[in-house]
Design an enzyme around this catalytic site. Structure first.
Site, PDB file in Angstrom:
ATOM      1  CG  HIS A 107      -7.199  -0.164  -5.593  1.00 28.86           C
ATOM      2  ND1 HIS A 107      -6.745  -0.208  -4.298  1.00 28.86           N
ATOM      3  CD2 HIS A 107      -6.509  -1.131  -6.275  1.00 28.86           C
ATOM      4  CE1 HIS A 107      -5.805  -1.149  -4.199  1.00 28.86           C
ATOM      5  NE2 HIS A 107      -5.656  -1.724  -5.362  1.00 28.86           N
ATOM      6  CG  HIS A 181      -1.294  -0.392  -6.658  1.00 31.87           C
ATOM      7  ND1 HIS A 181      -0.618  -1.491  -7.114  1.00 31.87           N
ATOM      8  CD2 HIS A 181      -2.433  -0.858  -6.081  1.00 31.87           C
ATOM      9  CE1 HIS A 181      -1.312  -2.577  -6.848  1.00 31.87           C
ATOM     10  NE2 HIS A 181      -2.422  -2.213  -6.205  1.00 31.87           N
ATOM     11  CD  GLU A 311      -1.013  -2.218  -2.893  1.00 33.35           C
ATOM     12  OE1 GLU A 311      -2.159  -1.701  -2.885  1.00 33.35           O
ATOM     13  OE2 GLU A 311      -0.811  -3.406  -3.221  1.00 33.35           O
TER      14      GLU A 311
END
Length: 345
Positions: A107, A181, A311
């Site tokens: 991420h 998210h 996601e």
């Protein structure tokens, strides 16, 4: 459409953080300029009672102190994982943060977009009303090349859709994959786990991963496996056959660039439903496997399988996988990602 802006805290340097709430009379969502974060989504059940269906924190301090939870945040410059925390592009190797198992990037690294303050403004468009967040990610930020100009817009429609639109332009070739998210529980957060949520995912294959959840480059046919969600089934039906729970990229059955229904979630006791449409090639189905004793909103404590994530994304580790759909943005082109959540009750 009613849009309210209020303070969500002040940083030590005097920076004012804002919280926006957008309400169409039936449902509403809230978001903040810290991390371009969706902090809540409130929808009715079949009897008209509104509940918050996303995990999160009651104050800005929670988002700042527990940035590792990623509740509702915008993730980038590249969401999900990049193996060995590096990639090679046009003959040059770029080294990234090793913030996942001490070896890989997750991420965006230690300072992901979820930890950054975005500029923000209220917007009214033909599609809906909401908030646009924008910033420039400078060349070298997180180890990625190129000055990347970003715009992220969250819109609520009168058809009870939450539209997430991402765009970006760069002055050097760079990988990019942005996602939201949010952790969803259609029962309402704090009202039980998601094992009996009914999920359908339009994917014939998932990406094979190693023991660190890095793709090997191969696809696995879901037929006859716990990953076959092509027909609706309860999350908990076969979750115990997947060590730890689901945390896999599903390869959506779609043409490149096509905006298509990729997944649905239904909660039988409340009558709530969510349908997700996207133009991205993959969707990461994650069942909150690492949640443990996390203090959230309304005094709730979140634990394993108390929520699920869907996601939408480029394939994880795409910068290192030549056979995956390209995630490289070049100067003169515009990155455009769209995800639509349509809610029913």
């Amino acid at each position: 459409m009613n849009i309210k802006k209020q303070s969500f805290g002040v940083l030590s340097d005097g920076t004012q953080l804002n919280l926006y709430t957008v309400d169409n009379g039936e449902m509403c969502f809230s978001c903040t300029d810290y991390g371009a974060t969706v902090t809540s989504v409130m929808i009715p059940d079949s009897k008209g009672h509104r509940d918050d269906i996303t995990l999160g924190f009651p104050t800005i301090e929670g988002y700042m102190q527990r940035h590792d939870c990623y509740f509702g945040v915008c993730v980038g410059r590249f969401c999900n994982r990049i193996g060995n925390a590096q990639f090679t592009l046009e003959g040059k190797t770029y080294n990234l943060d090793k913030n996942d198992n001490g070896a890989n990037t997750l991420h965006g690294g230690f300072m992901g977009y979820n930890r950054m303050i975005w500029n923000s403004e209220i917007v009214e468009t033909a599609e809906g009303s909401g908030v646009t967040f924008y910033r420039t990610s400078p060349d070298g930020e997180q180890g990625f090349p190129g000055n990347l100009t970003l715009q992220v817009t969250y819109l609520l429609t009168h058809h009870n859709e939450l539209i997430l639109k991402y765009s970006g332009m760069t002055d050097k070739p760079t990988p990019i994959s942005l996602t939201n998210h949010s952790f969803w529980n259609l029962k309402g957060t704090g009202k039980g786990n998601i094992r009996d949520n009914i999920v359908c995912i339009d994917a014939d294959a998932i990406l094979e991963v190693n023991d660190k959840l890095i793709p090997t480059g191969k696809k696995i046919d879901v037929t006859g496996t716990p990953f076959d969600f092509r027909k609706p089934k309860a999350v908990g039906k076969e979750i115990d056959d997947v060590p730890g729970g689901y945390d896999h990229n599903f390869c959506i059955n779609k043409q490149p660039g096509e905006i298509k229904l990729c997944a649905t979630v239904a909660e039988p006791t409340t009558g709530r439903g969510m349908a997700i449409y996207t133009n991205q090639p993959g969707v990461q189905f994650y069942t909150g496997n690492f949640l443990k004793d996390t203090s959230g909103k309304n005094g709730d404590v979140y634990n394993k399988h108390d929520a699920l994530c869907l996601e939408t994304q480029a394939f994880p580790d795409a910068p290192n996988q030549k056979d995956f759909p390209s995630c490289i943005l070049y100067p003169g082109s515009t990155y455009e990602s769209v995800t639509i959540h349509k809610f029913t009750w």
